[in-house]
Design a protein around this motif. Structure first.
Motif, PDB file in Angstrom:
ATOM      1  N   LYS A   1      -8.787   5.330  -2.073  1.00 23.61           N
ATOM      2  CA  LYS A   1      -8.498   5.315  -3.511  1.00 23.61           C
ATOM      3  C   LYS A   1      -7.107   4.756  -3.811  1.00 23.61           C
ATOM      4  N   LYS A   2      -6.378   4.378  -2.755  1.00 22.94           N
ATOM      5  CA  LYS A   2      -5.024   3.829  -2.877  1.00 22.94           C
ATOM      6  C   LYS A   2      -4.081   4.792  -3.601  1.00 22.94           C
ATOM      7  N   GLU A   3      -4.250   6.085  -3.295  1.00 24.77           N
ATOM      8  CA  GLU A   3      -3.396   7.068  -3.937  1.00 24.77           C
ATOM      9  C   GLU A   3      -1.940   6.937  -3.506  1.00 24.77           C
ATOM     10  N   GLN A   4      -1.709   6.317  -2.322  1.00 29.09           N
ATOM     11  CA  GLN A   4      -0.331   6.123  -1.861  1.00 29.09           C
ATOM     12  C   GLN A   4       0.390   5.050  -2.675  1.00 29.09           C
ATOM     13  N   LYS A   5      -0.358   4.346  -3.522  1.00 28.47           N
ATOM     14  CA  LYS A   5       0.244   3.321  -4.381  1.00 28.47           C
ATOM     15  C   LYS A   5       0.309   3.772  -5.842  1.00 28.47           C
ATOM     16  N   SER A   6      -0.024   5.016  -6.089  1.00 29.89           N
ATOM     17  CA  SER A   6      -0.002   5.506  -7.471  1.00 29.89           C
ATOM     18  C   SER A   6       1.436   5.610  -7.966  1.00 29.89           C
ATOM     19  N   PRO A   7       1.650   5.468  -9.263  1.00 25.73           N
ATOM     20  CA  PRO A   7       3.014   5.593  -9.802  1.00 25.73           C
ATOM     21  C   PRO A   7       3.649   6.936  -9.466  1.00 25.73           C
ATOM     22  N   GLU A   8       2.834   7.996  -9.449  1.00 21.92           N
ATOM     23  CA  GLU A   8       3.365   9.329  -9.154  1.00 21.92           C
ATOM     24  C   GLU A   8       3.914   9.387  -7.733  1.00 21.92           C
ATOM     25  N   PHE A   9       3.155   8.827  -6.772  1.00 20.43           N
ATOM     26  CA  PHE A   9       3.623   8.882  -5.387  1.00 20.43           C
ATOM     27  C   PHE A   9       4.767   7.902  -5.147  1.00 20.43           C
ATOM     28  N   LEU A  10       4.748   6.770  -5.806  1.00 25.90           N
ATOM     29  CA  LEU A  10       5.829   5.800  -5.631  1.00 25.90           C
ATOM     30  C   LEU A  10       7.172   6.345  -6.107  1.00 25.90           C
ATOM     31  N   ARG A  11       7.158   7.333  -6.981  1.00 28.39           N
ATOM     32  CA  ARG A  11       8.406   7.978  -7.373  1.00 28.39           C
ATOM     33  C   ARG A  11       8.965   8.836  -6.238  1.00 28.39           C
ATOM     34  N   ILE A  12       8.091   9.244  -5.327  1.00 26.10           N
ATOM     35  CA  ILE A  12       8.511  10.018  -4.158  1.00 26.10           C
ATOM     36  C   ILE A  12       8.873   9.090  -3.015  1.00 26.10           C
ATOM     37  N   ASN A  13       8.010   8.102  -2.754  1.00 28.49           N
ATOM     38  CA  ASN A  13       8.275   7.107  -1.718  1.00 28.49           C
ATOM     39  C   ASN A  13       8.024   5.720  -2.294  1.00 28.49           C
ATOM     40  N   PRO A  14       9.073   4.991  -2.639  1.00 24.71           N
ATOM     41  CA  PRO A  14       8.891   3.667  -3.241  1.00 24.71           C
ATOM     42  C   PRO A  14       8.205   2.674  -2.323  1.00 24.71           C
ATOM     43  N   ASN A  15       8.113   2.982  -1.026  1.00 22.97           N
ATOM     44  CA  ASN A  15       7.429   2.094  -0.091  1.00 22.97           C
ATOM     45  C   ASN A  15       5.923   2.326  -0.062  1.00 22.97           C
ATOM     46  N   GLY A  16       5.451   3.377  -0.694  1.00 22.94           N
ATOM     47  CA  GLY A  16       4.019   3.608  -0.790  1.00 22.94           C
ATOM     48  C   GLY A  16       3.335   3.881   0.531  1.00 22.94           C
ATOM     49  N   ARG A  17       3.971   4.687   1.375  1.00 21.82           N
ATOM     50  CA  ARG A  17       3.412   5.046   2.681  1.00 21.82           C
ATOM     51  C   ARG A  17       3.526   6.551   2.875  1.00 21.82           C
ATOM     52  N   ILE A  18       2.631   7.078   3.698  1.00 23.10           N
ATOM     53  CA  ILE A  18       2.781   8.480   4.098  1.00 23.10           C
ATOM     54  C   ILE A  18       3.434   8.512   5.462  1.00 23.10           C
TER      55      ILE A  18
END
Length: 219
Positions: free
Chosen positions: A35-52
């Motif tokens: 679902k590409k949740e690692q690229k969501s705006p909410e997660f990008l505020r935590i990790n701007p690189n979009g990775r876990i």
């Protein structure tokens, strides 16, 4: 309380293992790669690189930390555990942590992609990454002939390396003849906290998440 944003991959398992070892309370937020949740705006505020993985420490002003090695250092310093306090010991632990971050993880990750997922079969490329991964294993084996664990005592360097090296078969890389490494794999793998951490996120999600994660690497 720690919020853990993760998926069932070696890098994700580093942090769930560390949290289990440290007995820190944490809440799991399993992200879906499909679902590409690692690229969501909410997660990008935590990790701007979009990775876990990434964490948010609610007890420290909702402080966010990304990059698995940086998270391990943060948790070790937060608790005063899993890393020596003296300068030389701390440096040794960080050196072996960086060895995993800069060597084992990237090389074995590429071995996984080209051995398991790449649409074309490229023997020379597969050989290159498998042989380099094996060479790095030999470096680990040499170190583990000198010490029980990578930095002397069990700690963040072992936690970083284990989720990768324990999946050597999936990468098509043998540990035959590496007796010190095999001894270490057994010792670390028998730790209850390691066994618990490897189940985060729950096992039923692991195969799907790992496949999706690896597939993302070839897009």
């Amino acid at each position: 309380m720690i919020d853990l944003y993760t998926a069932a991959t070696p890098n994700g398992h580093k942090i769930s293992i560390a949290l289990e070892e440290l007995a820190l309370p944490y809440e799991v937020h399993a992200l879906s790669f499909e679902k590409k949740e690692q690229k969501s705006p909410e997660f990008l505020r935590i990790n701007p690189n979009g990775r876990i993985p990434a964490i948010v420490d609610r007890d420290n002003g909702d402080f966010a930390v990304f990059e698995s090695g940086a998270i391990l250092i943060y948790l070790a310093e937060k608790t005063g555990r899993l890393m020596p306090a003296d300068a030389k010991g701390r440096s040794l632990a960080i050196q072996w942590l960086m060895f995993q971050m800069g060597g084992v993880g990237p090389m074995q990750g590429q071995a996984n992609v080209f051995f398991r997922y790449f649409p074309e079969r490229l023997p020379s490329v597969i050989d290159r990454y498998q042989h380099e991964t094996r060479r790095l294993y030999e470096v680990l084996d040499g170190r583990l002939g000198e010490a029980e664990y990578l930095a002397g005592d069990y700690g963040i360097a072992d936690i970083a390396a284990y989720p990768w090296v324990s999946r050597h078969d999936w990468s098509g890389v043998s540990v035959d003849g590496l007796e010190n490494l095999q001894r270490w794999l057994k010792a670390v793998g028998e730790r209850p906290a390691v066994q618990r951490g490897l189940q985060i996120p729950p096992r039923e999600e692991s195969a799907r998440q790992l496949s999706a994660a690896q597939s993302m690497l070839i897009r």
